[in-house]
Design a protein around this motif. Sequence first.
Motif, mmCIF file in Angstrom:
data_model
loop_
_atom_site.group_PDB
_atom_site.id
_atom_site.type_symbol
_atom_site.label_atom_id
_atom_site.label_comp_id
_atom_site.label_asym_id
_atom_site.label_seq_id
_atom_site.Cartn_x
_atom_site.Cartn_y
_atom_site.Cartn_z
ATOM 1 N N GLN A 120 -82.412 3.883 -12.591
ATOM 2 C CA GLN A 120 -82.747 3.029 -13.716
ATOM 3 C C GLN A 120 -81.899 1.772 -13.844
ATOM 4 N N SER A 121 -80.666 1.788 -13.389
ATOM 5 C CA SER A 121 -79.738 0.704 -13.676
ATOM 6 C C SER A 121 -79.498 -0.179 -12.451
ATOM 7 N N THR A 122 -79.764 -1.452 -12.597
ATOM 8 C CA THR A 122 -79.480 -2.388 -11.508
ATOM 9 C C THR A 122 -77.981 -2.560 -11.318
ATOM 10 N N PHE A 123 -77.197 -2.334 -12.380
ATOM 11 C CA PHE A 123 -75.744 -2.444 -12.261
ATOM 12 C C PHE A 123 -75.184 -1.322 -11.393
ATOM 13 N N VAL A 124 -75.697 -0.110 -11.564
ATOM 14 C CA VAL A 124 -75.246 1.012 -10.740
ATOM 15 C C VAL A 124 -75.704 0.806 -9.297
ATOM 16 N N GLN A 125 -76.913 0.314 -9.106
ATOM 17 C CA GLN A 125 -77.397 0.029 -7.754
ATOM 18 C C GLN A 125 -76.513 -1.014 -7.076
ATOM 19 N N GLY A 126 -76.148 -2.050 -7.820
ATOM 20 C CA GLY A 126 -75.276 -3.082 -7.268
ATOM 21 C C GLY A 126 -73.899 -2.548 -6.930
ATOM 22 N N MET A 127 -73.369 -1.658 -7.770
ATOM 23 C CA MET A 127 -72.058 -1.076 -7.499
ATOM 24 C C MET A 127 -72.120 -0.164 -6.276
ATOM 25 N N ILE A 128 -73.220 0.556 -6.103
ATOM 26 C CA ILE A 128 -73.395 1.393 -4.908
ATOM 27 C C ILE A 128 -73.398 0.507 -3.664
ATOM 28 N N ARG A 129 -74.117 -0.619 -3.735
ATOM 29 C CA ARG A 129 -74.132 -1.545 -2.589
ATOM 30 C C ARG A 129 -72.743 -2.111 -2.316
ATOM 31 N N GLN A 130 -71.987 -2.389 -3.374
ATOM 32 C CA GLN A 130 -70.636 -2.928 -3.204
ATOM 33 C C GLN A 130 -69.711 -1.891 -2.562
ATOM 34 N N VAL A 131 -69.801 -0.643 -3.007
ATOM 35 C CA VAL A 131 -68.994 0.430 -2.414
ATOM 36 C C VAL A 131 -69.378 0.623 -0.947
ATOM 37 N N ALA A 132 -70.673 0.568 -0.649
ATOM 38 C CA ALA A 132 -71.126 0.720 0.737
ATOM 39 C C ALA A 132 -70.623 -0.428 1.604
ATOM 40 N N ALA A 133 -70.629 -1.641 1.065
ATOM 41 C CA ALA A 133 -70.136 -2.791 1.829
ATOM 42 C C ALA A 133 -68.641 -2.669 2.101
ATOM 43 N N ARG A 134 -67.894 -2.188 1.111
ATOM 44 C CA ARG A 134 -66.455 -1.992 1.336
ATOM 45 C C ARG A 134 -66.201 -0.910 2.372
ATOM 46 N N GLY A 135 -66.964 0.179 2.298
ATOM 47 C CA GLY A 135 -66.823 1.242 3.300
ATOM 48 C C GLY A 135 -67.191 0.761 4.689
ATOM 49 N N ASP A 136 -68.255 -0.032 4.787
ATOM 50 C CA ASP A 136 -68.637 -0.599 6.087
ATOM 51 C C ASP A 136 -67.546 -1.521 6.611
ATOM 52 N N ASN A 161 -65.603 -0.785 10.099
ATOM 53 C CA ASN A 161 -65.813 -1.707 11.213
ATOM 54 C C ASN A 161 -64.559 -2.460 11.629
ATOM 55 N N ARG A 162 -63.454 -2.238 10.937
ATOM 56 C CA ARG A 162 -62.203 -2.893 11.348
ATOM 57 C C ARG A 162 -61.724 -2.319 12.669
ATOM 58 N N GLN A 163 -61.009 -3.133 13.419
ATOM 59 C CA GLN A 163 -60.518 -2.694 14.726
ATOM 60 C C GLN A 163 -59.461 -1.597 14.612
ATOM 61 N N ASP A 164 -58.653 -1.633 13.550
ATOM 62 C CA ASP A 164 -57.555 -0.676 13.439
ATOM 63 C C ASP A 164 -57.949 0.619 12.729
ATOM 64 N N SER A 165 -59.198 0.753 12.333
ATOM 65 C CA SER A 165 -59.604 2.009 11.690
ATOM 66 C C SER A 165 -59.860 3.065 12.766
ATOM 67 N N ASN A 215 -66.643 7.827 12.036
ATOM 68 C CA ASN A 215 -67.621 8.925 12.078
ATOM 69 C C ASN A 215 -67.816 9.541 10.704
ATOM 70 N N ALA A 216 -66.717 9.728 9.973
ATOM 71 C CA ALA A 216 -66.820 10.322 8.637
ATOM 72 C C ALA A 216 -67.612 9.413 7.706
ATOM 73 N N TRP A 217 -67.372 8.107 7.775
ATOM 74 C CA TRP A 217 -68.111 7.176 6.914
ATOM 75 C C TRP A 217 -69.591 7.166 7.281
ATOM 76 N N GLY A 218 -69.894 7.177 8.575
ATOM 77 C CA GLY A 218 -71.296 7.218 9.006
ATOM 78 C C GLY A 218 -71.986 8.491 8.554
ATOM 79 N N THR A 219 -71.296 9.612 8.656
ATOM 80 C CA THR A 219 -71.852 10.885 8.206
ATOM 81 C C THR A 219 -72.081 10.881 6.703
ATOM 82 N N PHE A 220 -71.094 10.368 5.947
ATOM 83 C CA PHE A 220 -71.225 10.309 4.492
ATOM 84 C C PHE A 220 -72.411 9.432 4.086
ATOM 85 N N LYS A 221 -72.553 8.273 4.719
ATOM 86 C CA LYS A 221 -73.670 7.388 4.395
ATOM 87 C C LYS A 221 -75.009 8.041 4.726
ATOM 88 N N ASN A 222 -75.074 8.748 5.840
ATOM 89 C CA ASN A 222 -76.310 9.416 6.243
ATOM 90 C C ASN A 222 -76.687 10.513 5.245
#
Length: 113
Positions: free
Chosen positions: A49-65, A69-73, A79-86
């Motif tokens: 229902q909430s576009t604000f919650v949807q936007g926050m989910i996208r923001q959290v996903a972008a931070r996790g990505d 995707n950093r070289q030092d991670s 793998n854990a982040w990919g599994t969690f997103k899936n």
Amino acid sequence: DYYDASMSLVAGLEIALWFRILGSAILFTRGSWILLVIYTVFLRSRIAQSTFVQGMIRQVAARGDGFANRQDSPPAARNAWGTFKNIAQQAHNATDINRYVGGAQPQVQKKAQ
């Protein structure tokens, strides 16, 4: 302007609270599993229902990505982040009520001739 900022803050707190309840459930705190189920149902309805919650989910996903995707991670974190997103995507798709109801398409009324 203050409304948008405060609603984004509330959305972030709702998501953070879900992770806190998940942590309690992982540590087997008494009553946390039923609380996790109830709050997950609540949060799922807020996501729908909430576009604000949807936007926050996208923001959290972008931070996790960005972190994954950093070289030092480490590869395990990637793998854990990919599994969690899936898993999160599968849970979202499985609980999408519009999928089972036939989709809530807005009805376009025809003009009388």
